[in-house]
Design an enzyme around this catalytic site. Structure first.
Site, short mmCIF file in Angstrom:
data_model
loop_
_atom_site.label_atom_id
_atom_site.label_comp_id
_atom_site.label_asym_id
_atom_site.label_seq_id
_atom_site.Cartn_x
_atom_site.Cartn_y
_atom_site.Cartn_z
N ARG A 1 0.84 -1.20 0.00
CA ARG A 1 0.00 0.00 0.00
C ARG A 1 0.87 1.25 0.00
O ARG A 1 0.58 2.24 -0.65
CB ARG A 1 -0.93 0.01 1.21
CG ARG A 1 -2.24 -0.75 0.98
CD ARG A 1 -3.03 -0.90 2.26
NE ARG A 1 -2.27 -1.58 3.29
CZ ARG A 1 -2.42 -1.38 4.60
NH1 ARG A 1 -3.32 -0.51 5.04
NH2 ARG A 1 -1.70 -2.04 5.47
N ARG B 1 -4.80 -15.37 0.81
CA ARG B 1 -6.22 -15.70 0.83
C ARG B 1 -6.65 -15.96 -0.62
O ARG B 1 -6.26 -15.22 -1.52
CB ARG B 1 -7.08 -14.56 1.41
CG ARG B 1 -6.97 -14.41 2.93
CD ARG B 1 -7.68 -15.56 3.66
NE ARG B 1 -7.61 -15.46 5.10
CZ ARG B 1 -6.64 -16.01 5.85
NH1 ARG B 1 -5.66 -16.67 5.28
NH2 ARG B 1 -6.67 -15.89 7.16
N GLU C 1 -12.74 -22.67 -0.39
CA GLU C 1 -12.23 -23.84 0.31
C GLU C 1 -13.34 -24.59 1.03
O GLU C 1 -14.25 -23.95 1.56
CB GLU C 1 -11.18 -23.40 1.34
CG GLU C 1 -9.97 -22.76 0.70
CD GLU C 1 -9.05 -22.05 1.68
OE1 GLU C 1 -8.24 -21.25 1.21
OE2 GLU C 1 -9.17 -22.29 2.90
N HIS D 1 -4.62 -25.29 2.62
CA HIS D 1 -4.57 -24.16 3.56
C HIS D 1 -3.87 -24.56 4.85
O HIS D 1 -4.39 -24.36 5.95
CB HIS D 1 -5.99 -23.63 3.85
CG HIS D 1 -5.97 -22.23 4.41
ND1 HIS D 1 -7.02 -21.34 4.26
CD2 HIS D 1 -5.03 -21.55 5.10
CE1 HIS D 1 -6.73 -20.19 4.84
NE2 HIS D 1 -5.53 -20.30 5.37
#
Lengths: 313, 342
Positions: free
Chosen positions: B192, B249, B278, B296
């Site tokens: 960012r 993610r 998922e 994961h």
């Protein structure tokens, strides 16, 4: 140089084959139905042999080729070449050091991660659809684990540098302790094995290092220890290793090499703490190209009477 | 770490921590692995009451909530808990918690902090080497007996000297960079904000980062801004020699587009620990040898779980003793994710 006979011991790289074909008179040894009669009829034309990790130039072959001047190996390992015989007869020997160091070291770390973190098994778990039924098991953290390296040459040092980035304490065994090395030295492989979590074989294969990983070493490494072999199959007493893994006396193994390639003990196929690779240590597009160029460069240098690029003998 | 078992009747004085759904540690280590003598758990999932009713019944007793990825803390839940002062999540990700609502209500949030950073970074490196060097695929090949019958395995690609682009240079991204530098990779990133003291090349947007790297590593949080951040344009910029690794993610990548690119050979390969839905994984990926997948579990090591258990208990104990939290999340500048996981 098209009249110079070059005998290629086995298939190893199509780009190399192509280039050798263009520049020399290339004989592909593996296509010959009767090897001894071929050697008898071609003994005066073959001046170079190109070998690799699988096949090189033993005393018998050297004796059969009176005009042999140079053996160029498509590998860094020289265990398939009778170096003493070459020295005796004034035959030059070259290999492919440095260009493959990084790939082999990368693979060693890749195997450590694959074994400890069960990457291959996790991938299998997802592909089998089992994830829908539940989470996979916990694995073992790699960061911070003690890494013991047998042989601290180019490849051993490259492995150490990479493992350090994961905060792994490094220890090593070599025939004599190396000065100016900050890693902990152990004077025997058994002691090294007893004091590390992951033991990696990164030394050359010689008479002395044959079966350097034996029952005693495996016992010292123990049920939580992991063995990584990116050296040569005969570094490890394979039947001992197999029974240790099957009986869970050893925690796991990542193996790129085997005593009798391409045959791999089938008892290992079903073990989830073992990762098996088909001798791909230097097996990248980039590195095989660089290795091939070194072989060609060495041969050309020799026949043009220029200094060899990477001579061993 | 885990305290001795306690019966229900004797601790009416102990404060309550609400658990909506059992965290992963319970399945792995049993229900008492997060016990403490200083507080007790209220397990909503053990009650026959529907959740809203359960919350209504116990609203006055709940000061803290134990959350995990599968047990989101929504505005609705927060609304029903007037005394809520703390949410502790077992995850590093925060996308399953309504952070704006927590901020508004003055509810503190504590996460896994740096507990997982090393494991995540290790997974990234493991997946990257696996994809480039075809470790899982070659292992399959050998274990099926194909090396002796079919011969030499195809060549992989060298990792050394490759340009690595990291999306999100937080604690995980930094650990990834440190490791890959040792392999001779050059590091660039997009975040960012540009980080002033960092020696890596900054790219102001992900498309430019992708265009200038060989391996794109996703290490950022899932927020409204990063949802489908990796889209057709980015994947096209990454190109046919590019590899993508995602341990962050699933929804950060436009999965349909990723699958299409992989099937068509428009990118070189992918290492994926996370997916949009998922545990459903696109079946097209199962045909591909240049994709390595994991369920994961990038942080699921015994060691990290033990550390996490200590951290979770430590955070709750600190809260109930009015001491500083061990791993508080600074809510003021954090963007929110409104997509919500159900």
């Amino acid at each position: 140089m098209e009249s110079i006979g070059v005998l290629m011991a086995c298939p190893m790289n199509s780009y190399l084959e192509q280039q050798l074909d263009k520049r020399f008179k290339l004989y592909r040894f593996w296509t010959v139905p009767d090897k001894s009669s071929f050697l008898a009829s071609h003994k005066d034309s073959i001046q170079a042999v190109v070998g690799n990790a699988g096949a090189g130039a033993d005393a018998e072959l050297i004796e059969a080729l009176p005009k042999l001047e140079i053996v160029a190996s498509f590998s860094v390992g020289l265990d398939k070449i009778d170096l003493a015989k070459c020295k005796e007869k004034g035959i030059r020997v070259t290999n492919t050091p440095d260009v493959l160091t990084e790939d082999v070291a990368d693979l060693a770390i890749g195997l450590m991660l694959a074994v400890l973190r069960k990457l291959c098994e996790s991938d299998r778990y997802v592909r089998s659809g089992k994830w829908k039924k539940g989470d996979y098991v916990l694995t073992t953290k790699f960061t911070g684990k003690k890494v013991g390296i047998i042989g601290l040459g180019r490849i051993g040092m490259a492995i150490a540098k990479r493992a350090e980035a994961f905060s792994c304490p490094i220890s090593y065994y070599t025939r004599t302790e190396k000065p100016d090395i900050k890693y902990k030295y152990y004077p025997s492989v058994v002691e090294l094995a007893a004091h590390c979590d992951i033991l990696v074989v990164a030394c050359p294969l010689t008479k002395e290092t044959h079966h350097i990983i034996n029952r005693e070493v495996i016992d010292a490494l123990g049920p939580k220890g992991v063995l990584i072999n990116i050296g040569r199959g005969p570094h490890v007493d394979e039947p001992e290793l197999v029974s240790a893994l099957v009986e869970r006396r050893l925690g796991g193994a990542g193996l790129d090499v085997f005593e009798n390639e391409p045959y791999v003990p089938e008892e290992l196929f079903g073990l989830d703490n073992v990762v098996l690779l088909p001798h791909v240590g230097s097996g990248t597009v980039e590195t095989r190209q660089a290795m091939a160029d070194l072989v060609i460069g060495n041969l050309e240098a020799h026949f043009q009477k220029k200094p060899l690029l990477t001579p061993v003998v | 770490m885990a305290a001795e078992n306690q019966s229900h009747t004797s601790q009416s004085d102990l404060p309550y921590v609400l658990i909506l759904k059992p965290p992963p540690s319970f399945a792995l280590f049993g229900d008492h692995v997060l016990d403490s003598p200083r507080f007790q758990y209220l397990k909503a999932y053990e009650s026959p009451l529907p959740l809203p009713q359960f919350l209504h019944t116990h609203a006055h007793s709940v000061q803290a909530v134990l959350s995990s990825g599968r047990a989101p803390v929504t505005a609705d839940t927060i609304c029903l808990l007037p005394r809520l002062g703390l949410v502790v999540t077992t995850s590093q990700g925060l996308n399953h918690i309504d952070l704006s609502e927590c901020r508004r209500r003055g509810i503190a949030v504590a996460s896994a902090g740096n507990t997982y950073s090393a494991d995540c970074a290790d997974s990234v490196v493991g997946l990257l080497i696996d994809v480039l060097r075809k470790i899982s695929a070659a292992n399959r090949y050998v274990k099926q007996g194909l090396w002796s019958s079919q011969g030499v395995y195809p060549l992989g690609y060298k990792l050394g000297g490759k340009r690595v682009g990291i999306v999100g240079l937080g604690s995980i991204g930094t650990e990834v960079a440190k490791r890959l530098e040792a392999f001779g990779c050059s590091i660039s990133y997009n975040s960012r904000t540009k980080k002033p003291l960092v020696p890596y090349t900054f790219y102001p947007n992900v498309v430019q980062l992708a265009a200038n790297c060989d391996a794109l590593i996703i290490c950022c949080a899932l927020t409204d801004e990063t949802y489908h951040l990796i889209n057709k344009e980015v994947l096209s910029a990454l190109g046919k020699d590019g590899v993508i690794i995602n341990i962050a993610r699933g929804p950060i990548i436009d999965e349909k587009e990723l699958v299409r690119c992989l099937v068509k050979g428009e990118i070189r390969g992918a290492g994926l620990d996370v997916f949009e839905h998922e545990p459903d994984v696109p079946v097209e990926l199962f045909e591909l040898d240049n994709v390595v997948m994991s369920p994961h579990n990038a942080v699921f090591t015994r060691e990290s779980f033990e550390d996490l258990c200590k951290l979770v208990v430590g955070n709750f104990e600190a809260f109930f003793s009015n001491e500083p939290l061990l791993s508080p999340v600074a809510l003021d500048h954090l963007p929110h994710f409104s997509g919500g996981k159900d």
